[in-house]
Enzyme design. Structure first.
Site, PDB file in Angstrom:
ATOM      1  N   GLY A  18       0.818  -1.228   0.000  1.00 46.71           N
ATOM      2  CA  GLY A  18       0.000   0.000   0.000  1.00 46.71           C
ATOM      3  C   GLY A  18       0.843   1.266   0.000  1.00 46.71           C
ATOM      4  CG  LEU A  20       0.913   4.395   5.880  1.00 43.09           C
ATOM      5  CD1 LEU A  20       0.833   5.908   5.985  1.00 43.09           C
ATOM      6  CD2 LEU A  20       0.085   3.766   6.979  1.00 43.09           C
ATOM      7  CG  ASP A  91      -7.205 -12.525  -0.152  1.00 46.29           C
ATOM      8  OD1 ASP A  91      -7.033 -11.290  -0.201  1.00 46.29           O
ATOM      9  OD2 ASP A  91      -8.193 -13.118  -0.612  1.00 46.29           O
ATOM     10  CG  ASP A 184      -3.711  11.956  14.934  1.00 49.57           C
ATOM     11  OD1 ASP A 184      -2.937  12.560  14.160  1.00 49.57           O
ATOM     12  OD2 ASP A 184      -4.867  12.344  15.143  1.00 49.57           O
ATOM     13  CG  HIS A 185       0.615  11.505  10.303  1.00 47.41           C
ATOM     14  ND1 HIS A 185      -0.645  11.384   9.785  1.00 47.41           N
ATOM     15  CD2 HIS A 185       1.172  12.546   9.655  1.00 47.41           C
ATOM     16  CE1 HIS A 185      -0.836  12.320   8.876  1.00 47.41           C
ATOM     17  NE2 HIS A 185       0.256  13.049   8.770  1.00 47.41           N
ATOM     18  CG  ASP A 242      -8.760  12.146   5.468  1.00 47.12           C
ATOM     19  OD1 ASP A 242      -8.193  11.095   5.827  1.00 47.12           O
ATOM     20  OD2 ASP A 242      -8.225  12.991   4.733  1.00 47.12           O
ATOM     21  CG  HIS A 247      -4.703  14.501  11.305  1.00 45.10           C
ATOM     22  ND1 HIS A 247      -4.202  13.407  11.947  1.00 45.10           N
ATOM     23  CD2 HIS A 247      -4.712  14.179   9.989  1.00 45.10           C
ATOM     24  CE1 HIS A 247      -3.914  12.461  11.056  1.00 45.10           C
ATOM     25  NE2 HIS A 247      -4.222  12.904   9.857  1.00 45.10           N
ATOM     26  CE  LYS A 347      -7.484  14.955   0.907  1.00 44.40           C
ATOM     27  NZ  LYS A 347      -6.144  14.897   1.501  1.00 44.40           N
TER      28      LYS A 347
HETATM   29  C1  BG6 Z   1      -3.816  11.880   6.426  1.00 46.61           C
HETATM   30  C2  BG6 Z   1      -5.066  12.051   5.631  1.00 46.61           C
HETATM   31  O1  BG6 Z   1      -4.101  11.361   7.701  1.00 46.61           O
HETATM   32  O2  BG6 Z   1      -3.176  13.140   6.570  1.00 46.61           O
HETATM   33  C3  BG6 Z   1      -4.751  12.648   4.263  1.00 46.61           C
HETATM   34  O3  BG6 Z   1      -5.683  10.781   5.456  1.00 46.61           O
HETATM   35  C4  BG6 Z   1      -3.980  13.922   4.429  1.00 46.61           C
HETATM   36  O4  BG6 Z   1      -5.935  12.890   3.518  1.00 46.61           O
HETATM   37  C5  BG6 Z   1      -2.792  13.724   5.347  1.00 46.61           C
HETATM   38  O5  BG6 Z   1      -3.528  14.315   3.144  1.00 46.61           O
HETATM   39  C6  BG6 Z   1      -2.125  15.032   5.660  1.00 46.61           C
HETATM   40  O6  BG6 Z   1      -0.957  14.779   6.365  1.00 46.61           O
HETATM   41  P1  BG6 Z   1       0.216  15.835   6.387  1.00 46.61           P
HETATM   42  O7  BG6 Z   1       1.202  15.266   7.344  1.00 46.61           O
HETATM   43  O8  BG6 Z   1       0.720  15.926   4.984  1.00 46.61           O
HETATM   44  O9  BG6 Z   1      -0.393  17.113   6.843  1.00 46.61           O
END
Ligand code: BG6
Length: 495
Positions: A18, A20, A91, A184-185, A242, A247, A347
């Site tokens: 994928g 990610l 799978d 949650d990055h 999303d 975030h 976006k």
């Molecule tokens: C992700 C979303 O969690 O964060 C994406 O699913 C988004 O849609 C992305 O583009 C944005 O992350 P960053 O770190 O580029 O702000």
């Protein structure tokens, strides 16, 4: 430089082919390898459906590492990591593959000296979280007996409060809470980690951080990209699920929570949850006045046709999915009573930026504020990305014989000082999961509180079809977003 991680482990990524994995996880592991953070006893097993063997898979990763790592490719470091990467074809929803996976991992464990420790990373569509976790359990792959097994779950965690609770129940029936890492990055981003230091490490900030001194707080997460190749996922989530549910509400909680009693992750989590629970739910009237949703249309930008959301591959031609949301939120607590938080994300906006702006109250209209109409209020701007930094703007006399006043800025550019090469959030978060540090991960209580806020918005939207598309790519979203703030005498700071 952080210390080397000493625990041996097999890092198993479900969703090995994928986006990610290719764009974030493998490049993050490569950067960590360059920094010498990873243990020698490490194996990275990528599980995916595509018919590839390990050699082909390893070869295919080089392009991603070259493109997405912050360090240039160094042959010795890449070889070090490359030989630890394996591909296992399977799978994912099919339970028949799991006994084979278990046997294969056990065998690899012996060879790689990883002592039974496993980090299972679920970089897959949310619908696969449950079957994967149940199959890991059903095949005796989660024992936590003399070794550890942890799971990292990507967002979105559920689609609403009900599905999130169900999913959480499933995961907690298999993994003990201390071994569940909900990622949650955004929480790994440098400036968000810095936010608590800025707030609670400076008396001058903390004493003015309230609705008596601040007029409004704005949080923006704007992107210039469109939906790219994620139609299937995005159609079902939209900007609300999303970005906002995860975030943006996390950023808001860090901006607005009370000081925790110590730096233990449980104390920080408790304060975030307390704040999220204080958000005032909206009635139908408030929905109309406080929330704006948008979807980008088609446009000609710099001589290039930018497709509208409805024209993107895989998107329904009459899609009602929002690619933009702006809202006015109030919190029912002493610190913030009556003061609005404005949040927006979208976006195909004017620029890629994530920032927080604190607009301070204006001076009374006497002295300079009487003489010079339109003097700017003080602003504290926290830039989270792409540039990291913080600046404070205030009014000062223009040098010279006249009496003119202008707005000047004190600026700290964090990323300039460090050559903009600070570790990516995924590096930090993977290291923390390997080290068993939950501080920068989201607890179930936070997810529960944020879904219960977001659910009410989603429900109200379902009652009406939006009039989409309603904004042009390359702008700051629908006109209604500006009108929302104008109704309350405010405007967005597009800094
Ligand atoms: C992700 C979303 O969690 O964060 C994406 O699913 C988004 O849609 C992305 O583009 C944005 O992350 P960053 O770190 O580029 O702000």
């Amino acid at each position: 430089m952080p210390e080397r991680i000493l625990t041996p482990c097999i890092f198993t990524i479900f969703g090995g082919t994928g986006d990610l994995t290719r764009r974030k996880l493998i490049p993050a592991l490569y950067n960590m390898a360059v920094d010498g953070l990873l243990p020698d006893e490490l194996a990275v097993v990528c599980v995916g459906r595509r018919p590839l063997d390990t050699q082909e898979y390893r070869d295919s990763l080089l392009a991603s590492v070259t493109k997405h790592s912050r360090y240039p490719v160094r042959t010795d470091k890449w070889e070090w990591l490359r030989e630890r990467i394996h591909y296992f074809r399977m799978d994912l929803p099919d339970s028949e593959g799991y006994p084979l996976l278990k046997a294969w991992l056990d065998d690899l464990d012996e060879k790689a000296g990883t002592q039974g420790n496993r980090l299972f990373y679920l970089a897959v569509a949310p619908s696969l979280f449950e079957p994967i976790v149940l199959n890991l359990h059903g095949n005796g792959m989660v024992t936590n007996n003399g070794s550890w097994q942890r799971v990292v779950i990507e967002k979105p965690f559920g689609r609403d409060l009900r599905s999130a609770s169900f999913l959480n129940g499933v995961i907690e029936s298999v993994f003990p809470p201390e071994n569940i890492f909900r990622i949650d990055h955004y929480l790994g981003k440098e400036m968000l980690r810095n936010l608590m230091v800025i707030r609670f490490g400076n008396a001058v900030f903390e004493s003015i951080w309230n609705s008596r001194c601040i007029d409004n707080i704005q949080i923006t997460a704007a992107e210039t990209d469109g939906v790219e190749n994620r139609a299937g996922y995005y159609e079902n989530s939209g900007a609300l699920r999303d970005m906002l549910q995860s975030h943006l509400l996390q950023v808001l909680a860090l901006v607005a929570m009370e000081p925790p009693i110590n730096l233990d992750y449980k104390s920080i989590r408790d304060e975030k949850v307390k704040f999220l629970r204080s958000l005032l739910k909206m009635d139908d009237e408030a929905f109309r006045n406080h929330i704006v949703r948008g979807q980008y249309g088609e446009a000609l930008l710099d001589g290039k046709i930018i497709r509208g959301y409805r024209q993107e591959a895989g998107i329904h031609p009459e899609s009602n999915t929002e690619t933009f949301i702006a809202l006015r939120i109030l919190a029912g607590n002493f610190r913030w009573g009556g003061m609005p938080f404005y949040l927006r994300t979208g976006k195909r906006l004017a620029k890629k930026t994530t920032c927080v702006v604190l607009e301070f109250k204006s001076m009374p209209e006497i002295l300079y504020f009487k003489e010079y109409k339109g003097l700017q209020p003080n602003l504290l701007e926290i830039r989270i990305q792409p540039e990291e930094g913080i600046s404070f703007s205030f009014n000062a006399k223009k040098p010279g014989s006249g009496n003119e006043i202008n707005t000047v800025k004190m600026d700290y550019c964090q990323s300039c000082g460090y050559e903009n090469n600070s570790p990516e959030s995924y590096e930090r978060l993977i290291a923390d999961a390997l080290r068993n540090d939950q501080t920068l991960f989201t607890s179930w209580e936070e997810i529960e509180a944020s879904w219960s806020f977001v659910d009410s918005i989603a429900r109200s939207w379902e009652k009406e079809t939006a009039s989409f598309p309603n904004y042009i790519p390359g702008t700051w979203g629908p006109a209604a977003s500006d009108e929302l703030l104008a109704r309350y005498g405010h405007h967005w700071w597009n800094l």
